[in-house]
Design a protein around this motif. Sequence first.
Motif, PDB file in Angstrom:
ATOM      1  N   PHE A  90     -27.455  -7.093 -27.888  1.00 56.00           N
ATOM      2  CA  PHE A  90     -28.082  -6.260 -28.914  1.00 56.00           C
ATOM      3  C   PHE A  90     -28.620  -7.076 -30.084  1.00 56.00           C
ATOM      4  CE2 PHE A  90     -25.280  -3.442 -26.614  1.00 56.00           C
ATOM      5  CZ  PHE A  90     -26.050  -2.311 -26.462  1.00 56.00           C
ATOM      6  N   ALA A  91     -28.216  -8.334 -30.202  1.00 59.58           N
ATOM      7  CA  ALA A  91     -28.611  -9.158 -31.344  1.00 59.58           C
ATOM      8  C   ALA A  91     -30.127  -9.238 -31.465  1.00 59.58           C
ATOM      9  CB  ALA A  91     -28.017 -10.559 -31.207  1.00 59.58           C
ATOM     10  N   GLN A 135     -22.152 -11.353 -37.804  1.00 54.56           N
ATOM     11  CA  GLN A 135     -21.291 -11.247 -38.986  1.00 54.56           C
ATOM     12  C   GLN A 135     -19.848 -11.312 -38.513  1.00 54.56           C
ATOM     13  OE1 GLN A 135     -22.076  -8.181 -41.945  1.00 54.56           O
ATOM     14  NE2 GLN A 135     -19.876  -7.895 -42.187  1.00 54.56           N
ATOM     15  N   GLY A 136     -19.161 -12.369 -38.855  1.00 58.65           N
ATOM     16  CA  GLY A 136     -17.778 -12.531 -38.417  1.00 58.65           C
ATOM     17  C   GLY A 136     -17.695 -12.478 -36.909  1.00 58.65           C
ATOM     18  N   ALA A 137     -16.794 -11.620 -36.405  1.00 63.15           N
ATOM     19  CA  ALA A 137     -16.591 -11.497 -34.963  1.00 63.15           C
ATOM     20  C   ALA A 137     -17.490 -10.438 -34.330  1.00 63.15           C
ATOM     21  CB  ALA A 137     -15.135 -11.151 -34.686  1.00 63.15           C
ATOM     22  N   GLY A 138     -18.500  -9.977 -35.064  1.00 63.05           N
ATOM     23  CA  GLY A 138     -19.339  -8.920 -34.522  1.00 63.05           C
ATOM     24  C   GLY A 138     -20.784  -9.061 -34.940  1.00 63.05           C
ATOM     25  N   LEU A 139     -21.490  -7.941 -34.907  1.00 64.60           N
ATOM     26  CA  LEU A 139     -22.877  -7.865 -35.332  1.00 64.60           C
ATOM     27  C   LEU A 139     -22.997  -6.808 -36.420  1.00 64.60           C
ATOM     28  CD1 LEU A 139     -24.765  -7.855 -31.889  1.00 64.60           C
ATOM     29  CD2 LEU A 139     -24.547  -9.770 -33.483  1.00 64.60           C
ATOM     30  N   ALA A 140     -23.615  -7.184 -37.527  1.00 69.45           N
ATOM     31  CA  ALA A 140     -23.924  -6.219 -38.576  1.00 69.45           C
ATOM     32  C   ALA A 140     -25.194  -5.493 -38.161  1.00 69.45           C
ATOM     33  CB  ALA A 140     -24.118  -6.926 -39.908  1.00 69.45           C
ATOM     34  N   TYR A 141     -25.164  -4.168 -38.209  1.00 65.44           N
ATOM     35  CA  TYR A 141     -26.317  -3.335 -37.870  1.00 65.44           C
ATOM     36  C   TYR A 141     -26.902  -2.817 -39.175  1.00 65.44           C
ATOM     37  CZ  TYR A 141     -28.904   0.810 -36.316  1.00 65.44           C
ATOM     38  OH  TYR A 141     -29.883   1.747 -36.101  1.00 65.44           O
ATOM     39  N   TYR A 196     -23.876  -0.397 -40.164  1.00 65.82           N
ATOM     40  CA  TYR A 196     -22.648  -0.329 -39.387  1.00 65.82           C
ATOM     41  C   TYR A 196     -22.233  -1.745 -39.005  1.00 65.82           C
ATOM     42  CZ  TYR A 196     -23.883   4.594 -38.706  1.00 65.82           C
ATOM     43  OH  TYR A 196     -24.216   5.904 -38.907  1.00 65.82           O
ATOM     44  N   LEU A 197     -21.057  -1.873 -38.456  1.00 68.60           N
ATOM     45  CA  LEU A 197     -20.601  -3.131 -37.882  1.00 68.60           C
ATOM     46  C   LEU A 197     -20.192  -2.851 -36.446  1.00 68.60           C
ATOM     47  CD1 LEU A 197     -19.903  -6.103 -38.137  1.00 68.60           C
ATOM     48  CD2 LEU A 197     -17.629  -5.435 -38.936  1.00 68.60           C
ATOM     49  N   TRP A 198     -20.758  -3.614 -35.509  1.00 65.12           N
ATOM     50  CA  TRP A 198     -20.428  -3.485 -34.092  1.00 65.12           C
ATOM     51  C   TRP A 198     -19.576  -4.680 -33.702  1.00 65.12           C
ATOM     52  CZ3 TRP A 198     -24.305  -1.231 -30.122  1.00 65.12           C
ATOM     53  CH2 TRP A 198     -24.901  -0.056 -30.623  1.00 65.12           C
ATOM     54  N   ARG A 199     -18.502  -4.419 -32.940  1.00 69.14           N
ATOM     55  CA  ARG A 199     -17.636  -5.490 -32.445  1.00 69.14           C
ATOM     56  C   ARG A 199     -17.350  -5.269 -30.969  1.00 69.14           C
ATOM     57  NH1 ARG A 199     -13.566  -4.783 -37.201  1.00 69.14           N
ATOM     58  NH2 ARG A 199     -14.637  -5.931 -38.816  1.00 69.14           N
ATOM     59  N   SER A 238     -19.842   0.833 -42.550  1.00 68.16           N
ATOM     60  CA  SER A 238     -20.025  -0.395 -43.319  1.00 68.16           C
ATOM     61  C   SER A 238     -18.802  -0.750 -44.165  1.00 68.16           C
ATOM     62  CB  SER A 238     -21.269  -0.300 -44.205  1.00 68.16           C
ATOM     63  OG  SER A 238     -21.145   0.771 -45.110  1.00 68.16           O
ATOM     64  N   ASP A 239     -17.957   0.244 -44.480  1.00 70.24           N
ATOM     65  CA  ASP A 239     -16.745  -0.037 -45.271  1.00 70.24           C
ATOM     66  C   ASP A 239     -15.545  -0.390 -44.388  1.00 70.24           C
ATOM     67  OD1 ASP A 239     -15.966   2.389 -44.174  1.00 70.24           O
ATOM     68  OD2 ASP A 239     -15.876   3.453 -46.082  1.00 70.24           O
ATOM     69  N   GLY A 240     -15.755  -0.512 -43.075  1.00 70.18           N
ATOM     70  CA  GLY A 240     -14.696  -0.926 -42.156  1.00 70.18           C
ATOM     71  C   GLY A 240     -13.946   0.198 -41.466  1.00 70.18           C
TER      72      GLY A 240
END
Length: 135
Positions: free
Chosen positions: A8-9, A37-43, A63-66, A77-79
Amino acid sequence: MRLRLSDFAGDWTLAREIAQPGAGTARFEGRACFTPQGAGLAYHEAGTLTLPGAAPMRAGRDYLWREEGAEIAVFFSDGRPFHRFDPEVPAAQHWCDPDDYRVRYDFAAWPDWRAEWRVRGPRKDYVMRSLYRRG
């Protein structure tokens, strides 16, 4: 082909319709980007939202996808957890009291893909269909 989070990147064009009974159909046109972003992808998505009878306005969401085993976990976005899905069985739901959110992803035409959200409850009633294309 089994999709992984890394597939998805990158950048996507995004076209969305939001159909609400009795209120017409809203449209969103913009871009979505998945960045490491870290261990995932920031959307991040940004674009123009046009509601029936209203002037177009800027809109966006994050969002954050892991990747967690065979599943992709999606977080606000706030976890806070949002939903998770297996790309081989691409459906999920999220309960946001008192409303029920259900999503079905469609990867059959990859790299084009779709997401369809059906939201029902006393406060919300709509179907949101999004089309993502590499761009």
